[in-house]
Design a protein around this motif. Structure first.
Motif, PDB file in Angstrom:
ATOM      1  N   ASN A  13       4.116 -14.265 -11.224  1.00  0.00           N
ATOM      2  CA  ASN A  13       4.680 -12.873 -11.100  1.00  0.00           C
ATOM      3  C   ASN A  13       4.621 -12.561 -12.770  1.00  0.00           C
ATOM      4  O   ASN A  13       5.320 -13.552 -13.492  1.00  0.00           O
ATOM      5  CB  ASN A  13       6.207 -13.144 -10.512  1.00  0.00           C
ATOM      6  CG  ASN A  13       6.774 -11.893 -10.269  1.00  0.00           C
ATOM      7  OD1 ASN A  13       6.557 -10.971 -11.147  1.00  0.00           O
ATOM      8  ND2 ASN A  13       7.768 -11.492  -9.323  1.00  0.00           N
ATOM      9  N   CYS A 154       9.744 -13.970  -5.714  1.00  0.00           N
ATOM     10  CA  CYS A 154      10.291 -12.626  -6.102  1.00  0.00           C
ATOM     11  C   CYS A 154      11.788 -12.621  -6.184  1.00  0.00           C
ATOM     12  O   CYS A 154      12.410 -13.004  -4.981  1.00  0.00           O
ATOM     13  CB  CYS A 154       9.983 -11.734  -4.886  1.00  0.00           C
ATOM     14  SG  CYS A 154      10.762  -9.944  -5.163  1.00  0.00           S
ATOM     15  N   PHE A 161      10.515  -5.110  -7.218  1.00  0.00           N
ATOM     16  CA  PHE A 161       9.358  -4.528  -6.696  1.00  0.00           C
ATOM     17  C   PHE A 161       8.534  -3.838  -7.633  1.00  0.00           C
ATOM     18  O   PHE A 161       7.291  -3.987  -7.311  1.00  0.00           O
ATOM     19  CB  PHE A 161      10.185  -3.388  -5.618  1.00  0.00           C
ATOM     20  CG  PHE A 161      10.324  -3.758  -4.096  1.00  0.00           C
ATOM     21  CD1 PHE A 161       9.421  -3.649  -3.147  1.00  0.00           C
ATOM     22  CD2 PHE A 161      11.309  -4.475  -4.096  1.00  0.00           C
ATOM     23  CE1 PHE A 161       9.624  -3.915  -2.096  1.00  0.00           C
ATOM     24  CE2 PHE A 161      11.785  -5.246  -2.647  1.00  0.00           C
ATOM     25  CZ  PHE A 161      10.713  -4.902  -1.690  1.00  0.00           C
ATOM     26  N   GLY A 162       9.029  -3.276  -8.639  1.00  0.00           N
ATOM     27  CA  GLY A 162       7.907  -2.783  -9.647  1.00  0.00           C
ATOM     28  C   GLY A 162       6.898  -4.120 -10.050  1.00  0.00           C
ATOM     29  O   GLY A 162       5.803  -3.815 -10.055  1.00  0.00           O
ATOM     30  N   LEU A 164       6.144  -6.560  -8.336  1.00  0.00           N
ATOM     31  CA  LEU A 164       5.422  -7.093  -7.348  1.00  0.00           C
ATOM     32  C   LEU A 164       4.134  -6.068  -7.245  1.00  0.00           C
ATOM     33  O   LEU A 164       2.985  -6.700  -7.126  1.00  0.00           O
ATOM     34  CB  LEU A 164       6.185  -6.931  -5.880  1.00  0.00           C
ATOM     35  CG  LEU A 164       6.713  -8.299  -5.336  1.00  0.00           C
ATOM     36  CD1 LEU A 164       7.270  -8.118  -3.906  1.00  0.00           C
ATOM     37  CD2 LEU A 164       6.229  -9.456  -5.637  1.00  0.00           C
ATOM     38  N   GLU A 165       4.340  -5.052  -7.446  1.00  0.00           N
ATOM     39  CA  GLU A 165       3.164  -4.059  -7.320  1.00  0.00           C
ATOM     40  C   GLU A 165       2.293  -4.152  -8.419  1.00  0.00           C
ATOM     41  O   GLU A 165       0.998  -4.267  -8.234  1.00  0.00           O
ATOM     42  CB  GLU A 165       3.643  -2.648  -7.528  1.00  0.00           C
ATOM     43  CG  GLU A 165       3.675  -1.656  -6.408  1.00  0.00           C
ATOM     44  CD  GLU A 165       4.411  -0.410  -6.337  1.00  0.00           C
ATOM     45  OE1 GLU A 165       3.841   0.430  -7.318  1.00  0.00           O
ATOM     46  OE2 GLU A 165       5.552  -0.334  -5.820  1.00  0.00           O
ATOM     47  N   GLU A 166       2.635  -4.182  -9.713  1.00  0.00           N
ATOM     48  CA  GLU A 166       1.729  -4.769 -10.682  1.00  0.00           C
ATOM     49  C   GLU A 166       1.050  -6.090 -10.397  1.00  0.00           C
ATOM     50  O   GLU A 166      -0.354  -5.974 -10.662  1.00  0.00           O
ATOM     51  CB  GLU A 166       2.649  -5.139 -11.922  1.00  0.00           C
ATOM     52  CG  GLU A 166       3.068  -3.782 -12.710  1.00  0.00           C
ATOM     53  CD  GLU A 166       3.631  -4.032 -13.868  1.00  0.00           C
ATOM     54  OE1 GLU A 166       3.586  -4.934 -14.654  1.00  0.00           O
ATOM     55  OE2 GLU A 166       4.752  -3.158 -13.976  1.00  0.00           O
ATOM     56  N   PHE A 168       0.247  -7.576  -7.631  1.00  0.00           N
ATOM     57  CA  PHE A 168      -0.772  -7.355  -6.503  1.00  0.00           C
ATOM     58  C   PHE A 168      -1.790  -6.493  -7.189  1.00  0.00           C
ATOM     59  O   PHE A 168      -3.095  -6.954  -6.496  1.00  0.00           O
ATOM     60  CB  PHE A 168      -0.079  -6.601  -5.135  1.00  0.00           C
ATOM     61  CG  PHE A 168       0.402  -7.814  -4.440  1.00  0.00           C
ATOM     62  CD1 PHE A 168       1.632  -8.279  -4.737  1.00  0.00           C
ATOM     63  CD2 PHE A 168       0.087  -8.074  -3.000  1.00  0.00           C
ATOM     64  CE1 PHE A 168       2.214  -9.297  -3.850  1.00  0.00           C
ATOM     65  CE2 PHE A 168       0.615  -8.831  -2.265  1.00  0.00           C
ATOM     66  CZ  PHE A 168       1.725  -9.476  -2.818  1.00  0.00           C
ATOM     67  N   ASP A 169      -1.992  -5.504  -7.942  1.00  0.00           N
ATOM     68  CA  ASP A 169      -2.916  -4.782  -8.517  1.00  0.00           C
ATOM     69  C   ASP A 169      -3.708  -5.965  -9.161  1.00  0.00           C
ATOM     70  O   ASP A 169      -4.751  -6.062  -9.001  1.00  0.00           O
ATOM     71  CB  ASP A 169      -2.306  -3.973  -9.451  1.00  0.00           C
ATOM     72  CG  ASP A 169      -1.648  -2.510  -8.740  1.00  0.00           C
ATOM     73  OD1 ASP A 169      -2.037  -2.524  -7.581  1.00  0.00           O
ATOM     74  OD2 ASP A 169      -1.241  -1.565  -9.206  1.00  0.00           O
ATOM     75  N   ASP A 209       9.247  -3.926   4.355  1.00  0.00           N
ATOM     76  CA  ASP A 209       8.382  -3.355   3.641  1.00  0.00           C
ATOM     77  C   ASP A 209       6.869  -3.598   4.027  1.00  0.00           C
ATOM     78  O   ASP A 209       6.569  -4.793   4.285  1.00  0.00           O
ATOM     79  CB  ASP A 209       8.403  -3.857   1.990  1.00  0.00           C
ATOM     80  CG  ASP A 209       7.348  -3.013   1.166  1.00  0.00           C
ATOM     81  OD1 ASP A 209       7.788  -2.010   0.702  1.00  0.00           O
ATOM     82  OD2 ASP A 209       5.943  -3.131   1.160  1.00  0.00           O
ATOM     83  N   ARG A 211       3.778  -3.545   2.854  1.00  0.00           N
ATOM     84  CA  ARG A 211       2.992  -4.283   2.062  1.00  0.00           C
ATOM     85  C   ARG A 211       3.398  -5.917   2.136  1.00  0.00           C
ATOM     86  O   ARG A 211       2.565  -6.658   2.041  1.00  0.00           O
ATOM     87  CB  ARG A 211       2.927  -3.907   0.639  1.00  0.00           C
ATOM     88  CG  ARG A 211       2.247  -2.554   0.480  1.00  0.00           C
ATOM     89  CD  ARG A 211       2.765  -1.898  -0.743  1.00  0.00           C
ATOM     90  NE  ARG A 211       4.048  -1.653  -0.820  1.00  0.00           N
ATOM     91  CZ  ARG A 211       4.900  -1.299  -1.877  1.00  0.00           C
ATOM     92  NH1 ARG A 211       4.353  -0.897  -3.066  1.00  0.00           N
ATOM     93  NH2 ARG A 211       6.164  -1.076  -1.659  1.00  0.00           N
ATOM     94  N   TYR A 212       4.701  -6.132   2.162  1.00  0.00           N
ATOM     95  CA  TYR A 212       5.177  -7.387   1.966  1.00  0.00           C
ATOM     96  C   TYR A 212       5.654  -8.151   3.079  1.00  0.00           C
ATOM     97  O   TYR A 212       5.748  -9.640   2.946  1.00  0.00           O
ATOM     98  CB  TYR A 212       6.149  -7.352   0.759  1.00  0.00           C
ATOM     99  CG  TYR A 212       5.822  -6.615  -0.583  1.00  0.00           C
ATOM    100  CD1 TYR A 212       4.428  -7.025  -1.112  1.00  0.00           C
ATOM    101  CD2 TYR A 212       6.481  -5.615  -0.872  1.00  0.00           C
ATOM    102  CE1 TYR A 212       3.944  -6.415  -2.391  1.00  0.00           C
ATOM    103  CE2 TYR A 212       6.183  -5.000  -2.042  1.00  0.00           C
ATOM    104  CZ  TYR A 212       4.964  -5.418  -2.692  1.00  0.00           C
ATOM    105  OH  TYR A 212       4.457  -4.609  -3.956  1.00  0.00           O
TER     106      TYR A 212
END
Ligand SMILES: Nc1ncnc2c1ncn2[C@@H]1O[C@H](COP(=O)(O)OP(=O)(O)O)[C@@H](O)[C@H]1O
Ligand SMILES: [Mg+2]
Length: 259
Positions: A13, A154, A161-162, A164-166, A168-169, A209, A211-212
């Motif tokens: 992470n 997490c 959440f911010g 996590l998004e980064e 996963f990208d 969510d 996505r998760y």
């Protein structure tokens, strides 16, 4: 080459303080208690996993930096140390590793260094856990190139959440460019404090969510002071305070991972 049965798992992470290192140490310890052969590879220059396993390598101890920066000269075998606990081995880190980020940039095969270095010994282990620095760097790319799986701790706190998004990208980018087999095995809710509304709220958000939710481990790691105490003592909580929430939660996670 690694035997197919070796699971190489990155714990990652890009945010710091979310429980990556604690997860590597205690999941590794819990898996070794279940009779698995476990290798922890510390790929963070802060060397927290190394210290948390009670290792304070002296100046002559080779470390992850040597293994990554001197291919052909230093082998994983030379760097490997046994922990005081049966079935749990470590490739220790050192602050020198921070230099690798810059030094690797113009080197050929730079993304593959960790993978190539671990290949000769990987087959000896059931599970290899890779601890990562809290930044997207060439070291993290090396980890994602080497791993087949990712566990994403997490923290059940705001702003989780911010990050996590980064992440996963980033995982998606490495998957597309270098390692098509890479997959997220699970998102792990950590530092859960049942007394606080925010912990409830973030856990609910993870559970719902789109996505998760399908990736969320059922096991939730509760906030537990014994975890910090045991890290300070250089021992996994799983061995140090066997009936604490920390020990119980990480043993449950190990069971879930192997199920
Ligand atoms: N479940 C937990 N309960 C209590 N303290 C924890 C827990 N998980 C981690 N910590 C503490 O929080 C801090 C950050 O954890 P760490 O695993 O080092 O995070 P990261 O590796 O993501 O930076 C450490 O001081 C650690 O001891
Ligand atoms: Mg860490």
């Amino acid at each position: 080459m690694a035997k197919k049965s070796t699971r190489i798992i990155a714990v990652a992470n890009e945010k710091g303080g979310v429980g990556k290192t604690v997860t590597v140490i205690n999941l590794g310890a819990a898996l070794s208690l279940m009779g698995k052969r476990v290798l922890v590879v510390d790929v963070d220059p802060q060397a927290n996993a190394t210290n948390g396993l009670g290792m304070a390598p002296g100046p002559d101890q080779l470390n992850t930096y040597d293994m990554i920066m001197k291919p052909g000269e230093i082998k994983a075998e030379d760097v490997l140390v046994e922990s005081p606990w049966k079935g749990l081995h470590l490739i220790p880190s050192h602050v020198d590793l921070s230099g690798a980020e810059v030094e690797l940039v113009d080197q050929p095969g730079r993304e593959n260094r960790l993978k190539d270095a671990l290949a000769p010994i990987a087959g000896r282990y059931d599970i290899i856990l890779l601890d990562t620095p809290p930044s997207l760097s060439l070291l993290t790319v090396n980890v994602f190139t080497c791993a087949g799986e990712v566990i994403v701790p997490c923290q059940t706190h705001p702003y989780a959440f911010g990050a996590l998004e980064e992440l996963f990208d980033t995982i998606g980018a490495v998957k597309d460019a270098i390692n098509p087999g890479l997959a997220v095995t699970g998102v792990l809710a950590t530092l859960y404090d049942q007394r606080t509304r925010v912990s409830h709220r973030i856990l609910e958000k993870l559970k719902t969510d789109e996505r998760y939710r399908s990736l969320l481990f059922q096991t939730v790691i509760r906030a537990n002071t014994k975890i910090a105490d045991s890290a300070d003592a250089g021992k996994p909580v799983v061995f140090f305070r066997t009936t604490s929430y920390g020990a119980l939660d990480y043993k449950a996670l190990a069971q879930e991972l192997l199920a």
